[in-house]
Enzyme design. Structure first.
Site, PDB file in Angstrom:
ATOM      1  N   HIS A 147       0.838  -1.200   0.000  1.00  0.00           N
ATOM      2  CA  HIS A 147       0.000   0.000   0.000  1.00  0.00           C
ATOM      3  C   HIS A 147       0.874   1.251   0.000  1.00  0.00           C
ATOM      4  O   HIS A 147       2.078   1.171   0.234  1.00  0.00           O
ATOM      5  CB  HIS A 147      -0.958  -0.001   1.206  1.00  0.00           C
ATOM      6  CG  HIS A 147      -0.286   0.125   2.538  1.00  0.00           C
ATOM      7  ND1 HIS A 147      -0.125  -0.933   3.396  1.00  0.00           N
ATOM      8  CD2 HIS A 147       0.278   1.185   3.154  1.00  0.00           C
ATOM      9  CE1 HIS A 147       0.496  -0.532   4.482  1.00  0.00           C
ATOM     10  NE2 HIS A 147       0.764   0.759   4.358  1.00  0.00           N
TER      11      HIS A 147
HETATM   12  P1  TYD Z   1      -1.892  -2.932   7.372  1.00  0.00           P
HETATM   13  O1  TYD Z   1      -1.510  -1.493   7.445  1.00  0.00           O
HETATM   14  O2  TYD Z   1      -2.602  -3.395   6.138  1.00  0.00           O
HETATM   15  O3  TYD Z   1      -0.590  -3.837   7.591  1.00  0.00           O
HETATM   16  P2  TYD Z   1       0.671  -4.096   6.608  1.00  0.00           P
HETATM   17  O4  TYD Z   1       0.787  -2.904   5.726  1.00  0.00           O
HETATM   18  O5  TYD Z   1       1.836  -4.258   7.511  1.00  0.00           O
HETATM   19  O6  TYD Z   1       0.412  -5.344   5.833  1.00  0.00           O
HETATM   20  O7  TYD Z   1      -2.734  -3.283   8.651  1.00  0.00           O
HETATM   21  C1  TYD Z   1      -3.208  -4.591   8.922  1.00  0.00           C
HETATM   22  C2  TYD Z   1      -4.569  -4.478   9.600  1.00  0.00           C
HETATM   23  O8  TYD Z   1      -4.451  -3.761  10.826  1.00  0.00           O
HETATM   24  C3  TYD Z   1      -5.591  -3.735   8.759  1.00  0.00           C
HETATM   25  O9  TYD Z   1      -6.822  -4.399   8.908  1.00  0.00           O
HETATM   26  C4  TYD Z   1      -5.676  -2.375   9.385  1.00  0.00           C
HETATM   27  C5  TYD Z   1      -5.303  -2.633  10.823  1.00  0.00           C
HETATM   28  N1  TYD Z   1      -4.590  -1.495  11.462  1.00  0.00           N
HETATM   29  C6  TYD Z   1      -5.227  -0.753  12.441  1.00  0.00           C
HETATM   30  O10 TYD Z   1      -6.393  -1.003  12.803  1.00  0.00           O
HETATM   31  N2  TYD Z   1      -4.545   0.283  13.027  1.00  0.00           N
HETATM   32  C7  TYD Z   1      -3.274   0.594  12.669  1.00  0.00           C
HETATM   33  O11 TYD Z   1      -2.667   1.547  13.226  1.00  0.00           O
HETATM   34  C8  TYD Z   1      -2.616  -0.186  11.631  1.00  0.00           C
HETATM   35  C9  TYD Z   1      -1.221   0.125  11.198  1.00  0.00           C
HETATM   36  C10 TYD Z   1      -3.322  -1.221  11.074  1.00  0.00           C
END
Ligand code: TYD
Length: 137
Positions: free
Chosen positions: A49
């Site tokens: 992302h």
């Molecule tokens: P995500 O940012 O997609 O993780 P990565 O980029 O490391 O793969 O986050 C994973 C899940 O956690 C997604 O459902 C969103 C949630 N999340 C929160 O609720 N709060 C946060 O601060 C973060 C970073 C993620």
């Protein structure tokens, strides 16, 4: 694109090593949120992302991992393997994190609270966003 790495102040003695990260001092934003990622299998990739406005500093405080950064024009990879070193991710940059070593801990300092609206989770949407911004043609 050249990754922006930040070396944190350090107090080292025979008792161990202490690193400091002060918001708006050691990094260029005030810290609104801290989260950390653990238990990532070595063959797993995360991220996929970009953020529209969020700024982040990534620090692998234990073990190591690699980060792919893509600004829509160029890709670069950075090895995070030291609790002393942070990777500043500013601007709309696509990122992927991978090659986590066993037990690795990736600490993330963020300039704002969690907001799903700030995420771009689709690569084509990311490229279109950059085009609309005029960052790429
Ligand atoms: P995500 O940012 O997609 O993780 P990565 O980029 O490391 O793969 O986050 C994973 C899940 O956690 C997604 O459902 C969103 C949630 N999340 C929160 O609720 N709060 C946060 O601060 C973060 C970073 C993620």
């Amino acid at each position: 694109m050249k990754p922006i790495e930040i070396e944190f102040p350090e107090h080292s003695s025979e008792y161990g090593v202490l690193n400091i990260i002060e918001g708006s001092r050691d990094i260029p934003f005030s810290i609104q949120r801290v989260y950390y990622i653990t238990g990532v299998p070595t063959d797993m990739r995360r991220g996929f992302h970009a953020h529209k406005t969020l700024q982040q500093v990534l620090v692998c405080v234990h073990g190591s991992c690699e980060v792919l950064l893509d600004d829509g024009k160029e890709k670069t990879t950075v090895l995070l393997n030291s609790p002393q070193k942070g990777l500043l991710v500013q601007g709309c940059i696509w990122r992927e994190m991978y090659h986590f070593t066993e037990g690795a801990v990736l600490l993330v300092l963020a300039s704002d609270f969690y907001n799903e609206e700030d995420y771009i989770r689709n690569y084509d949407d990311f490229i279109n966003f950059l085009k609309k911004e005029g960052t790429i043609v």
